[in-house]
Design an enzyme around this catalytic site. Structure first.
Site, PDB file in Angstrom:
ATOM      1  N   ARG A  79       0.908  -1.575  -0.044  1.00  0.00           N
ATOM      2  CA  ARG A  79      -0.126   0.181   0.138  1.00  0.00           C
ATOM      3  C   ARG A  79       0.958   1.397   0.163  1.00  0.00           C
ATOM      4  NH1 ARG A  79      -4.202   2.890   2.181  1.00  0.00           N
ATOM      5  NH2 ARG A  79      -3.165   3.015   4.048  1.00  0.00           N
ATOM      6  N   ARG A 105     -10.493   3.954  -1.828  1.00  0.00           N
ATOM      7  CA  ARG A 105      -9.811   3.640  -1.376  1.00  0.00           C
ATOM      8  C   ARG A 105      -8.877   4.570  -0.521  1.00  0.00           C
ATOM      9  NH1 ARG A 105      -7.566  -0.713  -3.196  1.00  0.00           N
ATOM     10  NH2 ARG A 105      -8.849  -1.462  -5.243  1.00  0.00           N
ATOM     11  N   ASN A 121     -12.429  14.891   0.765  1.00  0.00           N
ATOM     12  CA  ASN A 121     -13.048  14.593  -0.077  1.00  0.00           C
ATOM     13  C   ASN A 121     -14.446  13.947   0.824  1.00  0.00           C
ATOM     14  OD1 ASN A 121     -13.944  11.514   0.166  1.00  0.00           O
ATOM     15  ND2 ASN A 121     -13.624  10.309   2.107  1.00  0.00           N
ATOM     16  N   THR A 122     -15.142  13.624  -0.657  1.00  0.00           N
ATOM     17  CA  THR A 122     -17.024  14.063  -0.105  1.00  0.00           C
ATOM     18  C   THR A 122     -17.429  12.226   0.685  1.00  0.00           C
ATOM     19  OG1 THR A 122     -17.637  12.243  -2.251  1.00  0.00           O
ATOM     20  CG2 THR A 122     -17.177  15.005  -1.620  1.00  0.00           C
ATOM     21  N   HIS A 123     -18.080  12.583   1.542  1.00  0.00           N
ATOM     22  CA  HIS A 123     -19.033  11.278   1.824  1.00  0.00           C
ATOM     23  C   HIS A 123     -20.127  11.491   1.733  1.00  0.00           C
ATOM     24  CE1 HIS A 123     -18.724   7.654   4.606  1.00  0.00           C
ATOM     25  NE2 HIS A 123     -19.354   8.195   5.085  1.00  0.00           N
ATOM     26  N   ASP A 155      -7.307  13.896   6.787  1.00  0.00           N
ATOM     27  CA  ASP A 155      -6.778  12.944   7.402  1.00  0.00           C
ATOM     28  C   ASP A 155      -6.417  11.162   7.451  1.00  0.00           C
ATOM     29  OD1 ASP A 155      -8.428  11.587   8.861  1.00  0.00           O
ATOM     30  OD2 ASP A 155      -8.634  12.818  11.428  1.00  0.00           O
ATOM     31  N   GLY A 157      -7.573   9.151   9.447  1.00  0.00           N
ATOM     32  CA  GLY A 157      -8.703   8.111   9.762  1.00  0.00           C
ATOM     33  C   GLY A 157      -9.674   7.550   8.844  1.00  0.00           C
ATOM     34  N   ASP A 159     -12.809   8.433   7.490  1.00  0.00           N
ATOM     35  CA  ASP A 159     -13.824   9.215   7.611  1.00  0.00           C
ATOM     36  C   ASP A 159     -13.434  10.252   8.983  1.00  0.00           C
ATOM     37  OD1 ASP A 159     -14.322   9.017   5.065  1.00  0.00           O
ATOM     38  OD2 ASP A 159     -15.648   7.532   5.566  1.00  0.00           O
TER      39      ASP A 159
HETATM   40  C1  GAR Z   1     -20.681   9.816  -3.799  1.00  0.00           C
HETATM   41  O1  GAR Z   1     -21.337   9.719  -2.870  1.00  0.00           O
HETATM   42  C2  GAR Z   1     -18.926   9.648  -3.271  1.00  0.00           C
HETATM   43  O2  GAR Z   1     -19.590  10.153  -1.429  1.00  0.00           O
HETATM   44  C3  GAR Z   1     -19.632   8.709  -1.991  1.00  0.00           C
HETATM   45  O3  GAR Z   1     -18.922   8.128  -3.465  1.00  0.00           O
HETATM   46  C4  GAR Z   1     -19.837   7.948  -4.206  1.00  0.00           C
HETATM   47  C5  GAR Z   1     -19.180   8.366  -5.696  1.00  0.00           C
HETATM   48  O4  GAR Z   1     -20.568   9.016  -6.666  1.00  0.00           O
HETATM   49  N1  GAR Z   1     -18.005   8.004  -1.785  1.00  0.00           N
HETATM   50  C6  GAR Z   1     -17.625   7.537  -0.598  1.00  0.00           C
HETATM   51  O5  GAR Z   1     -18.605   6.669  -0.163  1.00  0.00           O
HETATM   52  C7  GAR Z   1     -16.270   7.549   0.066  1.00  0.00           C
HETATM   53  N2  GAR Z   1     -16.357   6.759   1.342  1.00  0.00           N
HETATM   54  P1  GAR Z   1     -20.128   9.263  -8.472  1.00  0.00           P
HETATM   55  O6  GAR Z   1     -18.847   8.143  -8.594  1.00  0.00           O
HETATM   56  O7  GAR Z   1     -21.406   9.220  -9.088  1.00  0.00           O
HETATM   57  O8  GAR Z   1     -19.473  10.951  -7.813  1.00  0.00           O
END
Ligand code: GAR
Length: 211
Positions: A79, A105, A121-123, A155, A157, A159
């Site tokens: 990794r 990842r 990051n978006t979550h 960071d 962790g 999320d």
């Molecule tokens: C989004 O909802 C994003 O927040 C999530 O993957 C999706 C991507 O959608 N990410 C995670 O869950 C990260 N832990 P997309 O490929 O259609 O933009």
């Protein structure tokens, strides 16, 4: 001009929304409707799109005229080595900001150390609720009445990084994972575009958020 590298693993629909907003500008009320006023340009550009697999929607690069790259974990001994290769590719584009937009990842500590707090990051949940790779499924399984979307700084962790902005999203009784995720993504797209616009115009200061 704020230069971005965006990493994806899947369909990249949130990235598409960002690319369209950078191409077309955004309306002051987050693009809602014809009465929203004239479009405002965001002083930012995506200089490269990266992925961890060829399965990701790198066709977005062709469509928007943006270079793409793939750095696959299986091509590296471990990794950390994968992370080093990923970092080298990201840094070769000299970005001011790197965004994980559906990048499924965890990035290794050396990548976080080199890029954060300019690593976002978006979550698809209202953190700290439902961290991890199955946030939408987990919210449904928990019987929650609402979940949300979060934009944060990465960071080391899972999320756990400093939150830039988050919004609540209701869960409907008849929601499937797909319908709920799509409703969340509508909110995520706005958060992503607003966050990039805020960093580009200086109203969001990532160093201050982490201080
Ligand atoms: C989004 O909802 C994003 O927040 C999530 O993957 C999706 C991507 O959608 N990410 C995670 O869950 C990260 N832990 P997309 O490929 O259609 O933009």
């Amino acid at each position: 001009m704020l230069k971005l590298v965006v990493l994806i693993s899947g369909t990249g629909s949130n990235l598409r929304a960002l690319l369209e907003a950078l191409r077309d500008g955004v309306h002051p009320s987050a693009g809602s409707g014809a009465s929203a006023g004239p479009a405002r340009r965001i002083d930012a550009e995506v200089v490269a799109i990266g992925a961890d697999s060829e399965a990701a929607n790198l066709a977005l690069g062709d469509e928007f005229g943006i270079p793409t790259f793939v750095v696959r974990p299986r091509d590296y001994a471990d990794r950390a080595a994968w992370g080093d290769a990923l970092l080298e590719r990201i840094e070769s584009y000299g970005p001011d900001l790197t965004v994980l937009s559906g990048f499924m990842r965890l990035v290794p500590p050396r990548v976080v150390a080199a890029l954060s707090p300019r690593l976002l990051n978006t979550h698809p949940a209202h953190l700290p609720e439902f961290p991890g790779a199955h946030a939408v499924r987990d919210a449904l399984a928990a019987g929650a009445r609402e979940t949300g979307a979060t934009m944060m700084i990465v960071d080391n962790g899972v999320d756990t990084g400093p939150i830039i902005e988050q919004v609540r999203v209701p869960i409907h009784p008849d929601d499937s994972e797909q319908t709920l995720h799509e409703r969340i993504k509508v909110v995520e797209r706005r958060l992503l575009v607003d966050t990039v616009a805020g960093i580009a115009d200086g109203t969001i200061n990532l160093e201050e958020i982490t201080a």
